[in-house]
Design a protein around this motif. Structure first.
Motif, PDB file in Angstrom:
ATOM      1  N   PRO A   1       0.825  -1.207   0.000  1.00 61.70           N
ATOM      2  CA  PRO A   1       0.000   0.000   0.000  1.00 61.70           C
ATOM      3  C   PRO A   1       0.860   1.260   0.000  1.00 61.70           C
ATOM      4  O   PRO A   1       1.936   1.305   0.621  1.00 61.70           O
ATOM      5  CB  PRO A   1      -0.805  -0.116   1.296  1.00 61.70           C
ATOM      6  CG  PRO A   1      -0.815  -1.572   1.609  1.00 61.70           C
ATOM      7  CD  PRO A   1       0.499  -2.108   1.126  1.00 61.70           C
TER       8      PRO A   1
ATOM      9  N   TYR B   1      -4.314   1.003  -2.131  1.00 62.66           N
ATOM     10  CA  TYR B   1      -4.012  -0.415  -2.296  1.00 62.66           C
ATOM     11  C   TYR B   1      -4.008  -0.769  -3.777  1.00 62.66           C
ATOM     12  O   TYR B   1      -4.780  -0.207  -4.562  1.00 62.66           O
ATOM     13  CB  TYR B   1      -5.037  -1.282  -1.570  1.00 62.66           C
ATOM     14  CG  TYR B   1      -4.785  -1.443  -0.089  1.00 62.66           C
ATOM     15  CD1 TYR B   1      -4.188  -2.593   0.410  1.00 62.66           C
ATOM     16  CD2 TYR B   1      -5.146  -0.449   0.814  1.00 62.66           C
ATOM     17  CE1 TYR B   1      -3.964  -2.760   1.778  1.00 62.66           C
ATOM     18  CE2 TYR B   1      -4.925  -0.595   2.170  1.00 62.66           C
ATOM     19  CZ  TYR B   1      -4.335  -1.752   2.645  1.00 62.66           C
ATOM     20  OH  TYR B   1      -4.104  -1.901   3.998  1.00 62.66           O
TER      21      TYR B   1
ATOM     22  N   ASP C   1      -6.501  -5.821  -4.000  1.00 64.69           N
ATOM     23  CA  ASP C   1      -7.030  -5.269  -2.743  1.00 64.69           C
ATOM     24  C   ASP C   1      -7.459  -3.812  -2.862  1.00 64.69           C
ATOM     25  O   ASP C   1      -7.498  -3.085  -1.871  1.00 64.69           O
ATOM     26  CB  ASP C   1      -5.962  -5.384  -1.645  1.00 64.69           C
ATOM     27  CG  ASP C   1      -5.594  -6.818  -1.340  1.00 64.69           C
ATOM     28  OD1 ASP C   1      -6.509  -7.656  -1.275  1.00 64.69           O
ATOM     29  OD2 ASP C   1      -4.395  -7.098  -1.165  1.00 64.69           O
TER      30      ASP C   1
ATOM     31  N   LYS D   1      -9.730  -1.859  -0.447  1.00 65.54           N
ATOM     32  CA  LYS D   1      -9.267  -1.451   0.883  1.00 65.54           C
ATOM     33  C   LYS D   1      -8.772  -0.005   0.905  1.00 65.54           C
ATOM     34  O   LYS D   1      -8.461   0.531   1.970  1.00 65.54           O
ATOM     35  CB  LYS D   1      -8.138  -2.373   1.345  1.00 65.54           C
ATOM     36  CG  LYS D   1      -8.552  -3.825   1.546  1.00 65.54           C
ATOM     37  CD  LYS D   1      -7.369  -4.649   2.019  1.00 65.54           C
ATOM     38  CE  LYS D   1      -7.763  -6.106   2.202  1.00 65.54           C
ATOM     39  NZ  LYS D   1      -6.596  -6.931   2.641  1.00 65.54           N
ATOM     40  N   THR D   2      -8.670   0.640  -0.259  1.00 69.96           N
ATOM     41  CA  THR D   2      -8.216   2.029  -0.337  1.00 69.96           C
ATOM     42  C   THR D   2      -9.138   2.933   0.478  1.00 69.96           C
ATOM     43  O   THR D   2     -10.363   2.762   0.462  1.00 69.96           O
ATOM     44  CB  THR D   2      -8.193   2.479  -1.809  1.00 69.96           C
ATOM     45  OG1 THR D   2      -7.159   1.761  -2.487  1.00 69.96           O
ATOM     46  CG2 THR D   2      -7.934   3.972  -1.944  1.00 69.96           C
TER      47      THR D   2
ATOM     48  N   GLU E   1      -0.449   1.542   7.594  1.00 78.18           N
ATOM     49  CA  GLU E   1       0.250   1.178   6.349  1.00 78.18           C
ATOM     50  C   GLU E   1       1.497   2.017   6.095  1.00 78.18           C
ATOM     51  O   GLU E   1       2.254   1.734   5.155  1.00 78.18           O
ATOM     52  CB  GLU E   1      -0.695   1.324   5.158  1.00 78.18           C
ATOM     53  CG  GLU E   1      -1.839   0.329   5.140  1.00 78.18           C
ATOM     54  CD  GLU E   1      -3.072   0.834   5.875  1.00 78.18           C
ATOM     55  OE1 GLU E   1      -4.138   0.223   5.727  1.00 78.18           O
ATOM     56  OE2 GLU E   1      -2.974   1.848   6.622  1.00 78.18           O
TER      57      GLU E   1
END
Length: 281
Positions: free
Chosen positions: A153, A178, A182, A185-186, A233
């Motif tokens: 990420p 992301y 994925d 998931k951002t 992240e």
């Protein structure tokens, strides 16, 4: 967005909303640059921009992941191009070319290999005078320093995004991006910072952000204006970018041609312990 991060965002948002109602800045430790050391600085006494590979230059003219954006084409440095240095300031000019197509400029202190200048934790600052007029979209921002093919990420911190049709505010935002598979998931979190109408285009101001293990604090003229928790992240250094884009979904039919973003300096500081750093005005 993770549950713990969501809870922290909500708590900080509630506290800051209450502070804004009373015209108070976010609480926190004062910004003392004597406790920091400069690790990267461009005072723009000369032009040091490469097209895409840093080499011996300080900047490249495109996002390292090949993700240019906006309604003006980011253009390589060249004679008559978007970049010039005058009186110790970088001028980034958006203008129409001979075919009526808008061209402008972006600088990034990194390239696709992961080479670049940044720190994981520290203070980042730019002193700029923004261009007036609807359709302008200047920004000073940070993003994770890593090779373009690295799929971990990416953290993005927008220290300032300004939309020229609204002269009474600018935006500060933290993003976590992301990659596939994925992408869902951002997430992002940010705020609008109120300012005196027209003040950001009428004079130079400093735009800064302090990134710490627990919090990210945004500054205007070295006074805190917003704060959010540091996302989990965030695992790599961050490097700075500056650009004059156009549009972002807003019309550019009334954008002044040319429009010029003036940048006095960009600096990156790292924290030091037990010693005095370089206090720099």
């Amino acid at each position: 967005m993770t549950g713990a991060w969501t809870s922290k965002v909500l708590l900080l948002t509630a506290a800051l909303t209450a502070g804004c109602a009373n015209n108070q800045a976010p609480a926190g430790e004062p910004l003392d640059l004597c406790r920091y050391a400069i690790v990267f600085a461009d005072e723009f006494d000369d032009l040091s921009i490469a097209p895409r590979v840093l080499g011996n230059e300080r900047w490249t003219a495109h996002t390292p992941w090949n993700g240019d954006f906006g309604d003006a084409v980011f253009t390589d440095p060249r004679a008559g191009g978007p970049f010039a240095v005058r009186d110790g300031k970088l001028l980034i000019t958006a203008s129409k070319d001979g075919e009526g197509k808008w061209r402008s400029g972006l600088i990034a202190a990194a390239d696709a290999s992961g080479k670049g200048a940044g720190v994981q934790y520290g203070y980042f600052e730019a002193r700029m005078k923004l261009p007036p007029g609807p359709g302008t979209w200047p920004a000073f921002w940070l993003i994770s320093l890593k090779p373009a093919e690295d799929k971990r990420p990416k953290v993005e911190i927008d220290v300032i995004e300004y939309y020229g049709h609204r002269t009474d505010r600018y935006h500060v935002t933290g993003h976590v991006w992301y990659s596939r598979p994925d992408q869902d998931k951002t997430y992002r979190s940010g705020s609008r910072v109120p300012v005196e109408p027209g003040s950001l285009t009428g004079a130079f101001h400093t735009y800064g952000v302090r990134v710490e293990p627990g919090t990210i604090t945004y500054y205007l003229d070295r006074k805190p204006v917003w704060q959010q928790p540091t996302p989990p992240e965030h695992q790599t250094p961050l490097y700075p970018l500056v650009n004059l884009a156009l549009g972002s979904g807003y019309p550019i039919d009334e954008t002044p041609d040319p429009s010029v973003l003036e940048v006095d300096y960009v600096r990156v500081y790292r924290p030091i312990e037990g010693a005095a750093g370089e206090c720099r005005d």
